[in-house]
Design a protein around this motif. Sequence first.
Motif, PDB file in Angstrom:
ATOM      1  N   GLU A  75     -38.184  -0.843  -4.522  1.00 61.53           N
ATOM      2  CA  GLU A  75     -37.811  -1.361  -5.841  1.00 61.53           C
ATOM      3  C   GLU A  75     -38.480  -0.568  -6.957  1.00 61.53           C
ATOM      4  O   GLU A  75     -37.886  -0.350  -8.017  1.00 61.53           O
ATOM      5  N   VAL A  76     -39.718  -0.138  -6.715  1.00 59.64           N
ATOM      6  CA  VAL A  76     -40.423   0.677  -7.702  1.00 59.64           C
ATOM      7  C   VAL A  76     -39.670   1.983  -7.925  1.00 59.64           C
ATOM      8  O   VAL A  76     -39.469   2.423  -9.061  1.00 59.64           O
ATOM      9  N   VAL A  77     -39.241   2.615  -6.828  1.00 57.55           N
ATOM     10  CA  VAL A  77     -38.502   3.872  -6.918  1.00 57.55           C
ATOM     11  C   VAL A  77     -37.173   3.656  -7.619  1.00 57.55           C
ATOM     12  O   VAL A  77     -36.795   4.397  -8.536  1.00 57.55           O
ATOM     13  N   GLU A  78     -36.446   2.621  -7.194  1.00 59.65           N
ATOM     14  CA  GLU A  78     -35.101   2.399  -7.717  1.00 59.65           C
ATOM     15  C   GLU A  78     -35.100   1.949  -9.166  1.00 59.65           C
ATOM     16  O   GLU A  78     -34.050   1.941  -9.804  1.00 59.65           O
ATOM     17  N   SER A  79     -36.255   1.594  -9.703  1.00 61.40           N
ATOM     18  CA  SER A  79     -36.324   1.301 -11.132  1.00 61.40           C
ATOM     19  C   SER A  79     -36.170   2.576 -11.956  1.00 61.40           C
ATOM     20  O   SER A  79     -35.937   2.512 -13.166  1.00 61.40           O
ATOM     21  N   VAL A  80     -36.287   3.732 -11.266  1.00 66.73           N
ATOM     22  CA  VAL A  80     -36.160   5.025 -11.950  1.00 66.73           C
ATOM     23  C   VAL A  80     -34.990   5.831 -11.408  1.00 66.73           C
ATOM     24  O   VAL A  80     -34.153   6.319 -12.179  1.00 66.73           O
ATOM     25  N   VAL A  81     -34.924   5.999 -10.077  1.00 63.07           N
ATOM     26  CA  VAL A  81     -33.857   6.797  -9.460  1.00 63.07           C
ATOM     27  C   VAL A  81     -33.420   6.131  -8.165  1.00 63.07           C
ATOM     28  O   VAL A  81     -34.160   5.316  -7.601  1.00 63.07           O
ATOM     29  N   PRO A  82     -32.236   6.468  -7.645  1.00 60.39           N
ATOM     30  CA  PRO A  82     -31.854   5.980  -6.312  1.00 60.39           C
ATOM     31  C   PRO A  82     -32.829   6.494  -5.254  1.00 60.39           C
ATOM     32  O   PRO A  82     -33.382   7.593  -5.385  1.00 60.39           O
ATOM     33  N   VAL A  83     -33.026   5.703  -4.198  1.00 60.60           N
ATOM     34  CA  VAL A  83     -33.968   6.080  -3.146  1.00 60.60           C
ATOM     35  C   VAL A  83     -33.586   7.423  -2.529  1.00 60.60           C
ATOM     36  O   VAL A  83     -34.452   8.240  -2.203  1.00 60.60           O
ATOM     37  N   GLU A  84     -32.289   7.660  -2.368  1.00 59.38           N
ATOM     38  CA  GLU A  84     -31.845   8.920  -1.765  1.00 59.38           C
ATOM     39  C   GLU A  84     -32.335  10.126  -2.576  1.00 59.38           C
ATOM     40  O   GLU A  84     -32.697  11.162  -2.014  1.00 59.38           O
ATOM     41  N   LEU A  85     -32.346   9.992  -3.899  1.00 59.46           N
ATOM     42  CA  LEU A  85     -32.817  11.085  -4.745  1.00 59.46           C
ATOM     43  C   LEU A  85     -34.325  11.256  -4.595  1.00 59.46           C
ATOM     44  O   LEU A  85     -34.841  12.387  -4.607  1.00 59.46           O
ATOM     45  N   TYR A  86     -35.035  10.164  -4.454  1.00 59.67           N
ATOM     46  CA  TYR A  86     -36.477  10.230  -4.211  1.00 59.67           C
ATOM     47  C   TYR A  86     -36.774  10.989  -2.923  1.00 59.67           C
ATOM     48  O   TYR A  86     -37.687  11.825  -2.869  1.00 59.67           O
ATOM     49  N   LEU A  87     -35.992  10.716  -1.872  1.00 59.46           N
ATOM     50  CA  LEU A  87     -36.195  11.392  -0.592  1.00 59.46           C
ATOM     51  C   LEU A  87     -35.911  12.882  -0.709  1.00 59.46           C
ATOM     52  O   LEU A  87     -36.603  13.711  -0.112  1.00 59.46           O
ATOM     53  N   ARG A  88     -34.902  13.233  -1.491  1.00 65.16           N
ATOM     54  CA  ARG A  88     -34.630  14.655  -1.733  1.00 65.16           C
ATOM     55  C   ARG A  88     -35.777  15.294  -2.491  1.00 65.16           C
ATOM     56  O   ARG A  88     -36.153  16.441  -2.238  1.00 65.16           O
TER      57      ARG A  88
END
Length: 220
Positions: free
Chosen positions: A100-113
């Motif tokens: 949820e912390v990540v998705e408040s900024v970007v989609p999780v998939e983009l974080y993994l990239r």
Amino acid sequence: MHTLRERKKQRTRDALLRAAVELFTSQGYDRTTVDEIADAVDVSQRTFFRYFAGKDEAALGLVEMTVARFVEAVRARPPQEAPLEALRRAVVDGWYSVNEVVESVVPVELYLRMYRVIEETPVLLAAHLRRSAEAEEDLARVIAEREGLDVDADPRPRLAVAVFSGVMRAAERQWSTGEDVGPEGIRLLTARCLDGLGPALLGDWREPGTGRGVRGPAQA
């Protein structure tokens, strides 16, 4: 309750962080400039530097957010849990809270990239490892506080965190190079790695009947 000014500042920071991650993952870290990140949000370079000391800080921003949430999760675990169990539960049970912390900024998939970009960029990987060491020290102090220990006199908190961090690093390497980058797949992989810690340290790796490790008379 955050003031209007604080919420506006947070939105600007999130927008800069999102733009940075999108640019880093689409065209590479080295080929992205601070001016491009600022232009993507329609702010000045000066504004960028109000929020980030440099490109590397923006590149590691999401990781820093997840680490901060994880440390909070460890601190909130029930006091009767053993240290390694508290660390494991903070990861596995708190997985979607971190997402949820990540998705408040970007989609999780983009974080993994973005994580893969960090792994593949020497300057970012070096910075990431340095900050990971700082996070380990924070975790060791949290564990010591939970157990009523002096972290500088008793080595066990740092040892427990070092072992845990080694397992997490192995899990991160595995999922960062794998095909299944979905959040649930990564959660299950991480849980399997953590659950394999005990057998890896204490179990017998040699399967009966394979002949591996069998000692002859000269080795006995």
